[in-house]
Design a protein around this motif. Structure first.
Motif, PDB file in Angstrom:
ATOM      1  N   GLN A  32      -4.966   0.425  -0.987  1.00 17.54           N
ATOM      2  CA  GLN A  32      -3.538   0.474  -0.855  1.00 17.54           C
ATOM      3  C   GLN A  32      -2.988  -0.579  -2.043  1.00 17.54           C
ATOM      4  O   GLN A  32      -3.135  -1.643  -1.868  1.00 17.54           O
ATOM      5  CB  GLN A  32      -2.908   0.121   0.425  1.00 17.54           C
ATOM      6  CG  GLN A  32      -1.580  -0.057   0.692  1.00 17.54           C
ATOM      7  CD  GLN A  32      -1.021  -0.611   1.987  1.00 17.54           C
ATOM      8  OE1 GLN A  32      -2.019  -1.142   2.893  1.00 17.54           O
ATOM      9  NE2 GLN A  32       0.024  -0.327   2.379  1.00 17.54           N
ATOM     10  N   ARG A  33      -2.232  -0.231  -2.658  1.00 20.49           N
ATOM     11  CA  ARG A  33      -1.374  -0.935  -3.941  1.00 20.49           C
ATOM     12  C   ARG A  33      -0.286  -1.981  -3.215  1.00 20.49           C
ATOM     13  O   ARG A  33       0.300  -1.558  -2.300  1.00 20.49           O
ATOM     14  CB  ARG A  33      -1.017  -0.254  -4.975  1.00 20.49           C
ATOM     15  CG  ARG A  33       0.401   0.559  -4.728  1.00 20.49           C
ATOM     16  CD  ARG A  33       0.891   1.325  -5.926  1.00 20.49           C
ATOM     17  NE  ARG A  33       2.235   1.877  -5.682  1.00 20.49           N
ATOM     18  CZ  ARG A  33       3.334   1.253  -5.528  1.00 20.49           C
ATOM     19  NH1 ARG A  33       3.459  -0.208  -5.509  1.00 20.49           N
ATOM     20  NH2 ARG A  33       4.540   1.857  -5.154  1.00 20.49           N
ATOM     21  N   PRO A  34      -0.348  -3.192  -3.879  1.00 23.64           N
ATOM     22  CA  PRO A  34       0.518  -3.990  -3.422  1.00 23.64           C
ATOM     23  C   PRO A  34       2.140  -3.449  -3.728  1.00 23.64           C
ATOM     24  O   PRO A  34       2.410  -2.842  -4.580  1.00 23.64           O
ATOM     25  CB  PRO A  34       0.559  -5.026  -4.240  1.00 23.64           C
ATOM     26  CG  PRO A  34      -0.909  -5.209  -4.745  1.00 23.64           C
ATOM     27  CD  PRO A  34      -1.039  -3.836  -4.935  1.00 23.64           C
ATOM     28  N   LEU A  35       3.289  -3.701  -2.926  1.00 25.01           N
ATOM     29  CA  LEU A  35       4.406  -3.370  -2.891  1.00 25.01           C
ATOM     30  C   LEU A  35       5.310  -4.351  -3.630  1.00 25.01           C
ATOM     31  O   LEU A  35       5.140  -5.781  -3.463  1.00 25.01           O
ATOM     32  CB  LEU A  35       5.198  -3.003  -1.660  1.00 25.01           C
ATOM     33  CG  LEU A  35       4.671  -1.924  -0.859  1.00 25.01           C
ATOM     34  CD1 LEU A  35       5.314  -1.979   0.768  1.00 25.01           C
ATOM     35  CD2 LEU A  35       4.264  -0.677  -1.465  1.00 25.01           C
ATOM     36  N   SER A  36       6.151  -4.080  -4.463  1.00 25.70           N
ATOM     37  CA  SER A  36       7.238  -4.947  -5.046  1.00 25.70           C
ATOM     38  C   SER A  36       8.269  -5.330  -3.991  1.00 25.70           C
ATOM     39  O   SER A  36       8.430  -4.658  -3.017  1.00 25.70           O
ATOM     40  CB  SER A  36       7.880  -4.357  -6.143  1.00 25.70           C
ATOM     41  OG  SER A  36       8.647  -3.376  -5.717  1.00 25.70           O
ATOM     42  N   ALA A  45      -3.964 -11.665   2.697  1.00 26.53           N
ATOM     43  CA  ALA A  45      -4.081 -11.511   4.363  1.00 26.53           C
ATOM     44  C   ALA A  45      -3.721 -10.047   4.739  1.00 26.53           C
ATOM     45  O   ALA A  45      -4.656  -9.484   5.765  1.00 26.53           O
ATOM     46  CB  ALA A  45      -3.355 -12.360   5.132  1.00 26.53           C
ATOM     47  N   LEU A  46      -2.872  -9.422   3.917  1.00 26.86           N
ATOM     48  CA  LEU A  46      -2.428  -8.162   4.546  1.00 26.86           C
ATOM     49  C   LEU A  46      -2.916  -7.032   3.538  1.00 26.86           C
ATOM     50  O   LEU A  46      -2.554  -5.980   3.596  1.00 26.86           O
ATOM     51  CB  LEU A  46      -0.919  -8.030   4.606  1.00 26.86           C
ATOM     52  CG  LEU A  46      -0.243  -9.013   5.563  1.00 26.86           C
ATOM     53  CD1 LEU A  46       1.197  -8.774   5.449  1.00 26.86           C
ATOM     54  CD2 LEU A  46      -0.694  -8.815   6.773  1.00 26.86           C
ATOM     55  N   ARG A  47      -3.784  -7.409   2.584  1.00 27.14           N
ATOM     56  CA  ARG A  47      -4.364  -6.407   1.655  1.00 27.14           C
ATOM     57  C   ARG A  47      -5.431  -5.397   2.388  1.00 27.14           C
ATOM     58  O   ARG A  47      -6.010  -5.830   3.167  1.00 27.14           O
ATOM     59  CB  ARG A  47      -5.321  -7.253   0.414  1.00 27.14           C
ATOM     60  CG  ARG A  47      -5.784  -6.217  -0.554  1.00 27.14           C
ATOM     61  CD  ARG A  47      -6.378  -6.792  -1.611  1.00 27.14           C
ATOM     62  NE  ARG A  47      -5.256  -7.251  -2.648  1.00 27.14           N
ATOM     63  CZ  ARG A  47      -5.097  -8.187  -3.348  1.00 27.14           C
ATOM     64  NH1 ARG A  47      -6.283  -8.999  -3.631  1.00 27.14           N
ATOM     65  NH2 ARG A  47      -4.055  -8.487  -4.209  1.00 27.14           N
ATOM     66  N   ARG A  48      -4.943  -4.198   2.096  1.00 33.63           N
ATOM     67  CA  ARG A  48      -5.761  -3.113   2.535  1.00 33.63           C
ATOM     68  C   ARG A  48      -6.557  -2.330   1.202  1.00 33.63           C
ATOM     69  O   ARG A  48      -5.881  -1.999   0.185  1.00 33.63           O
ATOM     70  CB  ARG A  48      -5.075  -1.819   3.213  1.00 33.63           C
ATOM     71  CG  ARG A  48      -4.234  -2.924   4.373  1.00 33.63           C
ATOM     72  CD  ARG A  48      -5.288  -3.362   5.449  1.00 33.63           C
ATOM     73  NE  ARG A  48      -4.648  -3.780   6.708  1.00 33.63           N
ATOM     74  CZ  ARG A  48      -4.402  -5.112   7.039  1.00 33.63           C
ATOM     75  NH1 ARG A  48      -4.877  -5.961   6.172  1.00 33.63           N
ATOM     76  NH2 ARG A  48      -3.808  -5.568   8.030  1.00 33.63           N
ATOM     77  N   VAL A  49      -7.858  -2.018   1.474  1.00 28.10           N
ATOM     78  CA  VAL A  49      -8.645  -1.614   0.460  1.00 28.10           C
ATOM     79  C   VAL A  49      -7.794  -0.039   0.224  1.00 28.10           C
ATOM     80  O   VAL A  49      -7.426   0.631   1.023  1.00 28.10           O
ATOM     81  CB  VAL A  49     -10.042  -1.356   0.938  1.00 28.10           C
ATOM     82  CG1 VAL A  49     -10.910  -0.370  -0.187  1.00 28.10           C
ATOM     83  CG2 VAL A  49     -10.818  -2.496   1.304  1.00 28.10           C
TER      84      VAL A  49
END
Length: 86
Positions: free
Chosen positions: A68-72, A62-66
């Motif tokens: 932008q990599r996922p944060l740990s 739901a918070l994924r942005r094109v």
């Protein structure tokens, strides 16, 4: 791929619609059960069982942005701590 189910319903003179059993079965609504209706801005209507809650799994991405990599978890914790120091 999931296939959409379609049903054509008739509106009575009183403006009422009876949902077919297949629709009720799909919603998991039993006799006497309640249905929430949401009127969407594009003229569509969304039905769901009353009191139904979204599954946590539905929030995945739901918070994924094109771009932008996922944060740990560690990176998230560090950002929270940094923001708290300001």
């Amino acid at each position: 791929m999931r296939r959409a189910m379609r049903a054509e319903l008739t509106v009575t003179a009183k403006g009422q619609v009876t949902l077919r059993q297949a629709v009720l079965d799909h919603l998991g609504v039993k006799p006497g059960g309640r249905v929430d209706v949401e009127l969407l801005p594009d003229g569509r209507v969304e039905l769901r069982p009353a009191g139904a809650r979204a599954d946590v799994a539905d929030l995945r991405g739901a918070l994924r942005r094109v771009g932008q990599r996922p944060l740990s978890l560690e990176e998230m914790q560090s950002a929270i701590e940094e923001a708290g120091e300001r």
